[in-house]
Design a protein around this motif. Sequence first.
Motif, PDB file in Angstrom:
ATOM      1  N   ILE A   1       9.418  -8.597  -2.317  1.00 16.42           N
ATOM      2  CA  ILE A   1       9.590  -7.160  -2.563  1.00 16.42           C
ATOM      3  C   ILE A   1       9.056  -6.371  -1.373  1.00 16.42           C
ATOM      4  N   ALA A   2       7.890  -6.792  -0.882  1.00 16.96           N
ATOM      5  CA  ALA A   2       7.290  -6.100   0.268  1.00 16.96           C
ATOM      6  C   ALA A   2       8.214  -6.211   1.482  1.00 16.96           C
TER       7      ALA A   2
ATOM      8  N   PRO B   1       8.823   8.934 -10.729  1.00 12.52           N
ATOM      9  CA  PRO B   1       9.482   8.087  -9.734  1.00 12.52           C
ATOM     10  C   PRO B   1       8.666   6.854  -9.343  1.00 12.52           C
ATOM     11  N   ALA B   2       9.405   5.813  -8.963  1.00 14.36           N
ATOM     12  CA  ALA B   2       8.766   4.591  -8.474  1.00 14.36           C
ATOM     13  C   ALA B   2       9.639   4.015  -7.367  1.00 14.36           C
ATOM     14  N   ASP B   3       9.030   3.198  -6.526  1.00 13.76           N
ATOM     15  CA  ASP B   3       9.787   2.542  -5.452  1.00 13.76           C
ATOM     16  C   ASP B   3      10.466   1.284  -5.981  1.00 13.76           C
ATOM     17  N   VAL B   4       9.802   0.650  -6.963  1.00 12.43           N
ATOM     18  CA  VAL B   4      10.297  -0.645  -7.449  1.00 12.43           C
ATOM     19  C   VAL B   4      10.213  -0.675  -8.970  1.00 12.43           C
TER      20      VAL B   4
ATOM     21  N   GLU C   1       0.854  -1.195   0.000  1.00 16.92           N
ATOM     22  CA  GLU C   1       0.000   0.000   0.000  1.00 16.92           C
ATOM     23  C   GLU C   1       0.890   1.245   0.000  1.00 16.92           C
ATOM     24  N   GLY C   2       0.569   2.215  -0.863  1.00 11.81           N
ATOM     25  CA  GLY C   2       1.323   3.478  -0.877  1.00 11.81           C
ATOM     26  C   GLY C   2       2.587   3.447  -1.717  1.00 11.81           C
ATOM     27  N   THR C   3       2.879   2.313  -2.343  1.00 11.55           N
ATOM     28  CA  THR C   3       4.090   2.268  -3.180  1.00 11.55           C
ATOM     29  C   THR C   3       3.705   2.312  -4.658  1.00 11.55           C
TER      30      THR C   3
ATOM     31  N   HIS D   1      15.915   9.673  -9.317  1.00 15.41           N
ATOM     32  CA  HIS D   1      14.756   8.787  -9.452  1.00 15.41           C
ATOM     33  C   HIS D   1      15.117   7.325  -9.663  1.00 15.41           C
ATOM     34  N   ARG D   2      16.281   6.874  -9.135  1.00 13.04           N
ATOM     35  CA  ARG D   2      16.528   5.436  -9.231  1.00 13.04           C
ATOM     36  C   ARG D   2      15.601   4.755  -8.228  1.00 13.04           C
ATOM     37  N   PRO D   3      14.758   3.811  -8.669  1.00 19.38           N
ATOM     38  CA  PRO D   3      13.880   3.140  -7.699  1.00 19.38           C
ATOM     39  C   PRO D   3      14.715   2.464  -6.602  1.00 19.38           C
ATOM     40  N   ALA D   4      14.152   2.361  -5.406  1.00 20.36           N
ATOM     41  CA  ALA D   4      14.893   1.772  -4.276  1.00 20.36           C
ATOM     42  C   ALA D   4      15.234   0.309  -4.557  1.00 20.36           C
ATOM     43  N   LEU D   5      14.397  -0.365  -5.324  1.00 16.64           N
ATOM     44  CA  LEU D   5      14.658  -1.776  -5.624  1.00 16.64           C
ATOM     45  C   LEU D   5      14.483  -1.999  -7.127  1.00 16.64           C
ATOM     46  N   VAL D   6      15.551  -2.481  -7.766  1.00 15.06           N
ATOM     47  CA  VAL D   6      15.493  -2.758  -9.205  1.00 15.06           C
ATOM     48  C   VAL D   6      15.742  -4.249  -9.419  1.00 15.06           C
ATOM     49  N   VAL D   7      14.779  -4.898 -10.067  1.00 12.79           N
ATOM     50  CA  VAL D   7      14.831  -6.353 -10.240  1.00 12.79           C
ATOM     51  C   VAL D   7      14.884  -6.686 -11.732  1.00 12.79           C
TER      52      VAL D   7
END
Length: 414
Positions: free
Chosen positions: A398-399, A270-273, A191-193, A323-329
């Motif tokens: 991821i969560a 921007p995105a978180d993931v 939620e919120g991401t 804006h590099r997402p915190a997690l890049v998969v």
Amino acid sequence: MSDKRILLIIGGGIAAYKSLELIRELGRRGIACRCILTSGGSQFVTPLSVSALSGEKVFTELFDLDDEAEMGHIQLSRSADLVVVCPATADLMAKAVHGHANDLASTTLLATDTPVLMVPAMNVRMWQHAATVRNVAQLRADGVSVMEPDEGAMACGEFGPGRLPQVPAIVAEIERQLEGQTEGKGGGLLEGTHCVVTAGPTREPLDPVRFLSNHSSGRQGYAIAGALAAEGARVTLVSGPVAIEPPRGVGLVKVETARQMLKAVEEALPADVFVSVAAVADWRPARAATKKLKIKGAGSATPSMELAENPDILRTISNKRKHRPALVVGFAAETNDVEEHAAAKLKRKGCDWIVANDVSGDVMGGTENEIALVTRDGVDRWPRMGKDEVARRLAQKIADALDGSDDDVRLAAE
Ligand code: C5P
């Protein structure tokens, strides 16, 4: 979802014209729209075009005797499953914060006990002004959902956050909120991401009718997008051409070429993931003819095709400074020495995780996958399972990672 209905309040801003596209898209997805047009909004779109698209009467005035007789403003405010304000102007948000009730839109917002979603669009300086920042925080504290605007060039010539989010993202957010009501959930792990996922193949044109591509079905990427949305994330799915339907509650951006895919991903930030599942074509024909290439006659020389390298989307996003997402998969389809190759790819691309996929068997295009999750800390081998189950487990991982229980992600985010 066909029995769902929203009340759309169209505020006065240049982005108001996009509300027409929004009404059409919602209609296509079986969500009915009743609309209130503010006097500012009617400077940009006409009541006639709104009612033609929504197929319903448009409400504009607070003290309209006919309207009040037909449907009073109190009833109007409660006649929907969700109230959406789009575009939400700085003025409309300020009014809502202070409980003003001097026109139909503000009165409705004050009278409603239905969940409210605001989709802001305004000049960057207005969005960043202390008053608006305060108002957005207050609205959120009051339980109103406020989407983050997009960043980019504005109609007024300035650059920055304040643009209306893309219509597919708004539709996805509306569906997500309606879905949450139906299932009585909310408070998902994500939620919120905001998560951006690429999926499917890319198509690289040689001429108007021919292209280079591959057999990617898009199934794994679509399943991941769906699993992230099911955990409450706002998901932007950037997809090459595939033959499958997008999951519910996911914002779909359709592209064809690798270069379009990169542009769409960058616009979604921007995105978180960021989860890069797409089978991006490594090369494209260096020149795409504008007319169909013709055979010059039997026995004529076979043309040769020069190739140009496509951008590496995963590497580009992994190496972003801003804006590099915190997690890049990333994903890696390998036929041999799967884990060694995946570990090397992790370094080469600069991403945080690689989902290594053993494609030596029959998984390509199928419904199952056999994968190993490679991180800087080591390898986690998963048993062979359905692509939906892979997606669910990955969303869970991821969560956990965003939750701070994973060192890799904290490092990336710092
Ligand atoms: O180098 P390789 O194609 O094996 O890497 C696969 C990973 O890189 C996948 O996550 C894929 O989505 C991504 N990729 C990309 N852009 C490319 C090539 C691959 O994002 N041009």
